[in-house]
Write a protein that holds these residues in place. Structure first.
Motif, short mmCIF file in Angstrom:
data_model
loop_
_atom_site.label_atom_id
_atom_site.label_comp_id
_atom_site.label_asym_id
_atom_site.label_seq_id
_atom_site.Cartn_x
_atom_site.Cartn_y
_atom_site.Cartn_z
N GLU A 5 0.74 -0.94 0.17
CA GLU A 5 -0.11 0.22 -0.18
C GLU A 5 1.00 0.72 -0.40
O GLU A 5 1.20 1.68 1.25
CB GLU A 5 -0.68 -0.27 0.71
N VAL A 6 0.83 1.83 -1.31
CA VAL A 6 1.52 3.10 -1.64
C VAL A 6 1.28 4.30 -0.96
O VAL A 6 0.10 4.26 -0.95
CB VAL A 6 2.02 3.51 -2.37
N VAL A 7 1.83 5.13 -0.28
CA VAL A 7 1.49 6.65 0.81
C VAL A 7 2.29 7.88 0.22
O VAL A 7 3.32 7.52 -0.60
CB VAL A 7 1.66 6.14 2.22
N GLU A 8 1.18 8.55 -0.30
CA GLU A 8 1.32 10.10 -1.00
C GLU A 8 2.43 10.47 -0.33
O GLU A 8 2.79 10.65 1.36
CB GLU A 8 -0.23 11.08 -1.04
N GLN A 26 3.59 13.63 -0.13
CA GLN A 26 3.63 14.50 1.05
C GLN A 26 2.92 14.29 2.17
O GLN A 26 3.45 14.87 3.65
CB GLN A 26 2.84 16.03 0.16
N LEU A 27 2.01 13.22 2.17
CA LEU A 27 0.98 13.11 3.44
C LEU A 27 2.32 12.24 3.98
O LEU A 27 1.88 12.48 5.62
CB LEU A 27 0.72 12.24 3.44
N ALA A 28 3.37 11.55 4.05
CA ALA A 28 4.19 10.57 4.50
C ALA A 28 5.54 12.06 5.14
O ALA A 28 6.21 11.27 5.29
CB ALA A 28 5.26 9.61 3.73
N GLY A 29 6.01 12.94 4.78
CA GLY A 29 6.63 13.44 4.82
C GLY A 29 7.12 14.05 4.11
O GLY A 29 8.82 13.82 4.81
N ILE A 30 7.94 12.89 3.50
CA ILE A 30 9.53 12.69 2.66
C ILE A 30 9.18 13.93 2.14
O ILE A 30 9.03 14.49 1.92
CB ILE A 30 8.29 12.44 0.95
N GLY A 31 10.83 13.95 2.46
CA GLY A 31 11.60 16.04 1.99
C GLY A 31 11.90 16.75 3.07
O GLY A 31 12.52 17.22 3.29
N ALA A 32 11.17 15.91 4.35
CA ALA A 32 11.15 17.04 5.97
C ALA A 32 12.45 16.88 6.29
O ALA A 32 13.15 15.92 6.10
CB ALA A 32 9.99 16.86 6.65
N ALA A 33 13.23 17.97 6.94
CA ALA A 33 14.63 17.79 7.93
C ALA A 33 14.28 16.88 9.40
O ALA A 33 12.85 17.56 9.76
CB ALA A 33 14.97 18.41 7.64
N ILE A 34 15.03 15.91 9.84
CA ILE A 34 14.51 15.58 10.85
C ILE A 34 15.55 16.22 11.95
O ILE A 34 16.56 16.31 11.48
CB ILE A 34 14.87 14.09 10.49
N LEU A 58 14.27 13.17 5.38
CA LEU A 58 13.60 11.54 5.13
C LEU A 58 13.15 11.51 2.83
O LEU A 58 12.74 12.03 2.53
CB LEU A 58 11.91 11.81 5.82
N ILE A 59 14.01 10.24 3.01
CA ILE A 59 13.79 9.61 1.23
C ILE A 59 13.13 8.88 1.34
O ILE A 59 12.88 8.47 -0.07
CB ILE A 59 15.45 10.24 0.88
N TYR A 60 13.11 8.58 2.10
CA TYR A 60 12.02 7.02 2.29
C TYR A 60 11.29 6.45 3.43
O TYR A 60 12.45 6.22 4.83
CB TYR A 60 12.57 5.74 1.56
N ARG A 61 10.46 5.81 3.59
CA ARG A 61 9.79 5.82 5.25
C ARG A 61 9.01 4.00 4.63
O ARG A 61 7.89 4.34 3.49
CB ARG A 61 9.00 6.64 6.03
N GLY A 62 8.95 3.18 5.74
CA GLY A 62 7.50 2.51 5.35
C GLY A 62 8.15 1.26 5.07
O GLY A 62 9.02 0.57 5.84
N ARG A 98 20.00 9.51 -7.55
CA ARG A 98 18.02 9.39 -8.20
C ARG A 98 17.26 9.58 -7.47
O ARG A 98 17.41 8.99 -5.82
CB ARG A 98 18.25 7.75 -9.13
N SER A 99 16.44 9.65 -7.71
CA SER A 99 14.80 9.86 -6.93
C SER A 99 14.26 8.75 -6.55
O SER A 99 14.60 7.76 -7.13
CB SER A 99 13.99 10.67 -7.23
N VAL A 100 14.44 8.56 -5.46
CA VAL A 100 13.45 7.18 -4.90
C VAL A 100 12.13 6.91 -5.64
O VAL A 100 11.26 7.78 -5.57
CB VAL A 100 12.80 6.47 -3.12
N VAL A 101 12.09 5.51 -6.42
CA VAL A 101 11.02 5.65 -6.79
C VAL A 101 9.38 5.67 -6.39
O VAL A 101 8.46 6.37 -6.54
CB VAL A 101 10.55 4.32 -8.00
N THR A 102 9.46 5.12 -5.52
CA THR A 102 8.33 4.57 -4.31
C THR A 102 9.27 5.03 -2.63
O THR A 102 9.59 4.56 -1.54
CB THR A 102 7.73 2.78 -3.99
N PRO A 103 8.76 6.45 -2.56
CA PRO A 103 9.27 6.77 -1.17
C PRO A 103 9.19 6.71 0.27
O PRO A 103 9.25 7.25 1.27
CB PRO A 103 9.51 8.22 -1.92
N ALA A 104 7.87 5.73 -0.30
CA ALA A 104 6.56 5.93 0.95
C ALA A 104 4.79 4.57 1.07
O ALA A 104 5.05 4.68 -0.08
CB ALA A 104 5.78 7.31 1.11
N THR A 105 5.45 4.15 1.64
CA THR A 105 4.85 2.78 1.95
C THR A 105 3.76 2.55 3.50
O THR A 105 4.23 3.19 4.36
CB THR A 105 5.24 1.27 1.85
#
Length: 231
Positions: free
Chosen positions: A37-40, A42-50, A163-167, A198-205
């Motif tokens: 189940e892939v997550v959007e 932006q909703l998963a916080g991808i790109g946010a600095a921790i 954050l470049i990947y979560r899931g 490269r950009s992560v193809v599936t960055p959030a699940t």
């Protein structure tokens, strides 16, 4: 109606065919997981600095997220030795840590079970047979910052702490769901993409496992490392 029937059929198929599928431990609530189940992003916080969050390792040394970063980034792994999903993925994530640490990634394991004593946590840390950082006190504060939801979550931060990947690690195991082999290697693909620029193809699940309540106050319930106190 057809959509409802298909969903019900998938559920029955997963529960019926996978007789050896994992079950939640004790009365823990399992996450809903019947596959990918892939997550959007932006909703998963991808790109946010921790932020640079202080913590204590299980062995008592103090450090912080930014201090342990590798040249290519940091992989944060949620760990709970009582969770069947976390245990099942232990050897796989350890093998990945041993492989990708040589490529510039640091690996850190955050322990999110406030009911385990120091001996149990230390034993699990040894059993992983990996040189990554095992975090004790401070784990729940980190979990809140990352947005941890499940014991199966992993997170990848780049060298700038973004954050470049979560899931999920991959899609092989879950409660009521298992495959002979993974068909999507989410974490490995994310690390390879970062290595190649490269950009992560599936960055959030979503990830399989038991639901985590990432309450920073639970850090006070974790075992206190020897001669340690958060400043």
């Amino acid at each position: 109606m057809k959509s409802t029937n298909k969903t019900l059929f998938a559920l029955l198929l997963a529960l019926g065919v996978n007789a050896q599928a994992l079950e939640p431990y004790k009365k823990s609530q399992a996450t809903n997981w019947l596959g990918v189940e892939v997550v959007e992003p932006q909703l998963a916080g991808i790109g946010a600095a921790i932020a640079d969050i202080p913590f204590f390792e299980l062995r008592g040394h103090s450090s912080s997220l930014h201090k342990i970063a590798g040249p290519k980034g940091t992989v944060m792994v949620v760990r709970d030795p009582e969770c069947p999903v976390s245990r099942r993925y232990g050897p796989r994530i350890s093998a990945m840590a041993n492989s990708y640490s040589d490529k510039g990634f640091s690996f850190a394991f955050i322990y999110l079970n406030e009911h385990l004593d120091a001996d149990r946590l230390q034993k699990d840390a040894r059993d992983l047979q990996v040189s990554g950082i095992k975090i004790g006190k401070g784990s729940f504060t980190i979990a809140q910052a990352l947005g941890v939801r499940s014991t199966g979550d992993v997170f990848v931060l780049d060298s700038k702490q973004r954050l470049i990947y979560r899931g999920a690690i991959d899609d092989q195991y879950g409660f009521g769901y298992t495959q002979d082999a993974p068909t999507h290697n989410f974490l490995r693909n994310a690390l390879e993409a970062e290595l190649k620029g490269r950009s992560v193809v599936t960055p959030a699940t979503l990830a399989p496992g038991c639901v985590i309540d990432a309450d920073p106050e639970k850090d006070d319930l974790l075992p206190i490392p020897p001669d340690a106190a958060l400043s």
